[in-house]
Design an enzyme around this catalytic site. Structure first.
Site, PDB file in Angstrom:
ATOM      1  CD1 TRP A 131      -2.279  -1.973   0.307  1.00 53.15           C
ATOM      2  CD2 TRP A 131      -3.174  -0.954   2.084  1.00 53.15           C
ATOM      3  NE1 TRP A 131      -3.448  -2.621   0.604  1.00 53.15           N
ATOM      4  CE2 TRP A 131      -4.020  -2.022   1.698  1.00 53.15           C
ATOM      5  CE3 TRP A 131      -3.543  -0.183   3.191  1.00 53.15           C
ATOM      6  CZ2 TRP A 131      -5.213  -2.318   2.371  1.00 53.15           C
ATOM      7  CZ3 TRP A 131      -4.728  -0.481   3.876  1.00 53.15           C
ATOM      8  CH2 TRP A 131      -5.544  -1.531   3.464  1.00 53.15           C
ATOM      9  CE  LYS A 132       4.453   1.438  -4.332  1.00 55.31           C
ATOM     10  NZ  LYS A 132       5.215   1.859  -5.466  1.00 55.31           N
TER      11      LYS A 132
ATOM     12  CD  GLU B 216       8.211   3.221  -4.123  1.00 53.45           C
ATOM     13  OE1 GLU B 216       7.657   3.024  -3.024  1.00 53.45           O
ATOM     14  OE2 GLU B 216       7.654   2.993  -5.215  1.00 53.45           O
TER      15      GLU B 216
ATOM     16  CD  GLU C 204       8.610  -4.531  -6.510  1.00 47.76           C
ATOM     17  OE1 GLU C 204       7.400  -4.695  -6.618  1.00 47.76           O
ATOM     18  OE2 GLU C 204       9.122  -3.656  -5.786  1.00 47.76           O
TER      19      GLU C 204
ATOM     20  N   GLY D  22       1.695  -2.718  -6.167  1.00 40.76           N
ATOM     21  CA  GLY D  22       1.475  -1.413  -5.544  1.00 40.76           C
ATOM     22  C   GLY D  22       0.101  -0.880  -5.886  1.00 40.76           C
ATOM     23  N   GLY D  23       0.041  -0.045  -6.922  1.00 39.98           N
ATOM     24  CA  GLY D  23      -1.192   0.680  -7.276  1.00 39.98           C
ATOM     25  C   GLY D  23      -2.449  -0.175  -7.290  1.00 39.98           C
TER      26      GLY D  23
HETATM   27  C1  PEP Z   1       5.592  -1.782  -5.822  1.00 41.36           C
HETATM   28  O1  PEP Z   1       5.364  -0.811  -5.145  1.00 41.36           O
HETATM   29  O2  PEP Z   1       6.288  -2.667  -5.360  1.00 41.36           O
HETATM   30  C2  PEP Z   1       4.995  -1.856  -7.174  1.00 41.36           C
HETATM   31  C3  PEP Z   1       5.319  -2.876  -7.919  1.00 41.36           C
HETATM   32  O3  PEP Z   1       4.157  -0.848  -7.524  1.00 41.36           O
HETATM   33  P1  PEP Z   1       3.174  -0.843  -8.806  1.00 41.36           P
HETATM   34  O4  PEP Z   1       2.433  -2.151  -8.806  1.00 41.36           O
HETATM   35  O5  PEP Z   1       2.273   0.325  -8.602  1.00 41.36           O
HETATM   36  O6  PEP Z   1       4.026  -0.706 -10.025  1.00 41.36           O
END
Ligand code: PEP
Length: 253
Positions: A10-11, A99, A169, A236-237
């Site tokens: 969820w960040k 990040e 990632e 993430g999103g």
């Molecule tokens: C993440 O935050 O690890 C990620 C993969 O984000 P997103 O799915 O939004 O690209």
């Protein structure tokens, strides 16, 4: 047999009431987790107790933290430790998200310490690796990721390494809407597994779950997850929308 995992990150998103609504929606949205599958929710630390309450007694569902300090206690104002998290029932911790590497200058050496701290109390690190766009364009992503693994994980014993979940990632695909093709994901996942096989042997390498992260959504999850060396995703999103994330869970093959 290695686990298949759909992990939500969820960040730093959502207010308390929004978090509560999303958790209620997740619980209410039909999704299926088989014997060898898990859903993991890395919510902001402040919402962990709420997530633990809402997701209590759900088989194969775990609440995770997005980070932890490399020491278990001490004068580190503002930090949380792996043992503190374990004491409230959180045994999965994301380590080395790009990040954190970028904005908080987390080095490979620091991440090795964090992995050790998490494993030392029998919790599970979800270790992130992945290359920036310039490295992908130079076609040196395999060597780049291999160095991340070597520097932060290869000091571990075979017994310990199988307890680590890897999340590959590519930074150019995180939050950009750009996804690696399923073939690109498969190629580098196979390479990552081959690095573990060289270091620890085939049997150990085949026990390690390697998740793909980078703009995974309901519409592409099935194809990416169907690749032989992709064992699920870190999302993430799309994890902020209950129906999307439920479909991603259901895409675990
Ligand atoms: C993440 O935050 O690890 C990620 C993969 O984000 P997103 O799915 O939004 O690209």
């Amino acid at each position: 047999m290695r686990k298949q995992i759909a992990a939500a990150n969820w960040k730093m998103n959502l207010t308390l009431s929004q978090a509560e609504t999303l958790l209620n929606e997740i619980v209410a949205t039909p999704h299926h987790l088989g014997e060898n599958q898990q859903a993991v929710f890395a919510v902001p630390a402040i919402y962990i107790p709420l997530a633990l309450e809402k997701l209590a007694n759900k088989p194969h569902v775990f609440v995770a933290a997005q980070n932890a300090h490399q020491k278990q206690s001490g004068a580190y104002t503002g930090e949380l430790s792996a043992s503190m998290l374990a004491s409230i029932g959180v045994n999965h911790i994301i380590v080395g998200h790009s990040e954190r590497r970028e904005y908080f200058a987390e080095s490979d050496a620091l991440l090795a310490e964090k992995v050790d701290a998490i494993l030392s109390i029998q919790s599970t690190p979800i270790f992130c690796c992945g290359e920036p766009l310039s490295i992908r364009e130079a076609e040196t992503q395999n060597a780049f990721v291999e160095a991340q693994l070597k520097n932060s994980l290869f000091h571990l014993s075979a017994e310990a390494i199988v307890k680590v979940v890897i999340a590959y990632e590519p930074i150019w695909a995180i939050g950009t809407g750009k996804t690696a093709s399923s073939q690109q994901a498969q190629d580098i996942h196979a390479y990552i597994r081959s690095c573990f096989a060289t270091k620890y042997g085939e049997a150990v390498a085949n026990e390690i779950s390697i998740l793909y992260g980078g703009s995974v959504k309901a519409s592409n999850a099935k194809e990416i997850f169907s690749q032989p060396d992709v064992d699920g995703g870190l999302v993430g999103g799309a994890s902020l929308i209950a129906t999307e994330f439920a479909a991603i869970i259901n895409a675990l093959s």
